[in-house]
Design an enzyme around this catalytic site. Sequence first.
Site, PDB file in Angstrom:
ATOM      1  N   SER A 130       8.521   2.830   7.337  1.00 16.23           N
ATOM      2  CA  SER A 130       8.189   1.173   7.279  1.00 16.23           C
ATOM      3  C   SER A 130       7.133   0.992   8.255  1.00 16.23           C
ATOM      4  O   SER A 130       6.687  -0.017   8.246  1.00 16.23           O
ATOM      5  CB  SER A 130       9.369   0.552   7.134  1.00 16.23           C
ATOM      6  OG  SER A 130      10.410   1.013   8.359  1.00 16.23           O
ATOM      7  N   HIS A 151       6.672   2.948   0.089  1.00 19.62           N
ATOM      8  CA  HIS A 151       7.502   2.267   0.949  1.00 19.62           C
ATOM      9  C   HIS A 151       8.496   1.285   0.088  1.00 19.62           C
ATOM     10  O   HIS A 151       8.101   0.255  -0.505  1.00 19.62           O
ATOM     11  CB  HIS A 151       7.053   1.315   1.811  1.00 19.62           C
ATOM     12  CG  HIS A 151       7.480   0.511   2.869  1.00 19.62           C
ATOM     13  ND1 HIS A 151       7.235  -0.677   3.343  1.00 19.62           N
ATOM     14  CD2 HIS A 151       8.637   0.823   3.499  1.00 19.62           C
ATOM     15  CE1 HIS A 151       8.235  -0.967   4.068  1.00 19.62           C
ATOM     16  NE2 HIS A 151       9.083  -0.323   4.176  1.00 19.62           N
ATOM     17  N   GLU A 163       5.804  -0.371  -1.942  1.00 20.68           N
ATOM     18  CA  GLU A 163       4.206  -0.035  -1.518  1.00 20.68           C
ATOM     19  C   GLU A 163       3.639   1.265  -1.694  1.00 20.68           C
ATOM     20  O   GLU A 163       4.334   1.986  -1.342  1.00 20.68           O
ATOM     21  CB  GLU A 163       4.206  -0.679  -0.108  1.00 20.68           C
ATOM     22  CG  GLU A 163       4.472  -2.101   0.097  1.00 20.68           C
ATOM     23  CD  GLU A 163       4.461  -2.668   1.542  1.00 20.68           C
ATOM     24  OE1 GLU A 163       3.816  -3.541   1.780  1.00 20.68           O
ATOM     25  OE2 GLU A 163       4.923  -1.911   2.249  1.00 20.68           O
ATOM     26  N   ASN A 201       5.687  -6.187   5.394  1.00 21.83           N
ATOM     27  CA  ASN A 201       6.171  -6.487   6.561  1.00 21.83           C
ATOM     28  C   ASN A 201       4.967  -7.373   7.563  1.00 21.83           C
ATOM     29  O   ASN A 201       5.397  -7.860   8.430  1.00 21.83           O
ATOM     30  CB  ASN A 201       6.336  -5.470   7.684  1.00 21.83           C
ATOM     31  CG  ASN A 201       7.698  -4.795   7.014  1.00 21.83           C
ATOM     32  OD1 ASN A 201       8.397  -5.503   6.335  1.00 21.83           O
ATOM     33  ND2 ASN A 201       7.996  -3.513   7.148  1.00 21.83           N
TER      34      ASN A 201
END
Length: 514
Positions: A130, A151, A163, A201
Amino acid sequence: MTSPIPAPELILGVVGAGLMGRGIAQVAAEAGIQVILTDQSPEAVAEALQFCADMLRRKATKGTLSLAEAEAAIGRIVAAGVGSGTAFAGFSACDVVIEAVAESLDVKHRVMDCLEAVVRDDCVLATNTSSLSVTAIAAKARRPQRIAGFHFFNPVPLMRLVEVIGGARTDEDALVRLTALANRMGHLPVRATDTPGFLVNHAGRGFGTEALRIASEGIASFADIDRVMTDSAGFRMGPFELFDLTGLDVSSLVMESIYRQYYDEPRYRPNALTTQRVAAGLYGRKSGGGFYTYRDGKAEKPAELSVAPVEGAPAVWVSGRFPDVAGDLRDRLARAGATVETTPRPSDEAVIMLTPFGEDTTTASLAEGLDPTRSVAVDCLLGLDRRRTLMRTPVTKPAVLFTAQALLAADGTPVTVIHDSPGFIAQRIVACIVNIGADIAQQRIGAPEDINRATEIALGYPRGSLRFGDELGPRRILDILAACHAFYGDPRYRASPWLKRRAMLGVPLTTPEG
Ligand code: NAI
């Protein structure tokens, strides 16, 4: 007659049987994929197999799967040998391997090295990292072109987004195959480039950091910020509730890491508030206390103060600077019992109500040559139905504030009173979210529609970052940022070129480059 179970034509290896690895294994097996699971810890593998079996049988009990389907899926997850010698036994048959081991570049390098020694040349190697760079994970590999980011989000069976991340040397073929695998697993794949925080993120930077900034400036309490963001802006959780749920120890590391990786980009700047609270062990729910104290799993929040009813028919004058919101506010005040003045300037007795976008009450009051001791401001960006935010200047008379609060609360809608702030609470947090989403598009990290879908699904935002901006108006978001930028002189609030151009052109933020 039982329905035939399709032969599994795809074999997936999963390395790391922890929280993420077991979730990935469960979802893949449920989708008819054969899974080989391994971990350095035999206990972790045994626990993961049991966990997947329990989860799949529970789904059968609830009726979302038939018992036969659940048992077949359980049968599709097998353990590779464990221990150093046999750990990757069976992996030579894998078409794709996903590693979900500890978040350390050294550990990931070692795992990729072991995998390359056993898998076929056409096997795609995916990392669930991540925060590490996919390019760096692939850097020491024999065939870096088959290494890509994949991800997932926690919990994998519920967070139906993944992702797909290409590193600097990843082949398109590996990305196409991972995209197909995501679809087969029932997850929505979004493409992101290998950049700090990837897409999701990175997009999440605005919400928490701007809330921390508002709190650290003494504008409002944690609970008030949370109430405004849930009630007015429609977020499922306020930023401080979310910090407490995630754990501030984890969130602060992510905030620091993305900020530093972007060479101290002011838009992502964390806040000294978190460093101190982490040092104090105030992580959140898991430590029994964070921004809130928890008793029996419930947050103890300060009660909202009740307001005395309106007395008489106080005179109120609403600025006509923003006619699209002034009319609605005047109507509501009249219904609350106010004598609403319609003259171009307020009388000497009137409470002065402003409806600024991005400006604080002081700036807005002085800009119109009004009396700041009688001025208050109301946030009209997200409507006035569920909660109202009322702001004062440092010199607003208490009686003026009480009257304004009583009028706004007269129909039973809660009112949050805050200190002066450019962009109140919701305006500036939402503007930061939209601006960061726009800059993700500008940097070509993800496509505009993927940015929307990713923020809605993985972050649970009420609207995708760019959709939010389009609904509220790109020009208005630009004005809020420009006013915050002018007030603070902080480049944190500078508008992304993506937002600026689309606002000037009057086109949606989802408009791609021509
Ligand atoms: P975890 O700690 O629950 O599980 C990691 C597992 O990897 C452990 O069972 C450990 O024994 C095993 N392991 C460690 N080194 C190993 C090695 N050399 N060979 C084989 N197994 C090894 O961790 P979690 O949360 O599942 O995270 C795994 C990866 O997924 C990390 O890269 C993390 O950043 C990423 N991730 C985590 C998310 C989360 O919310 N926990 C969300 C998205 C990604």
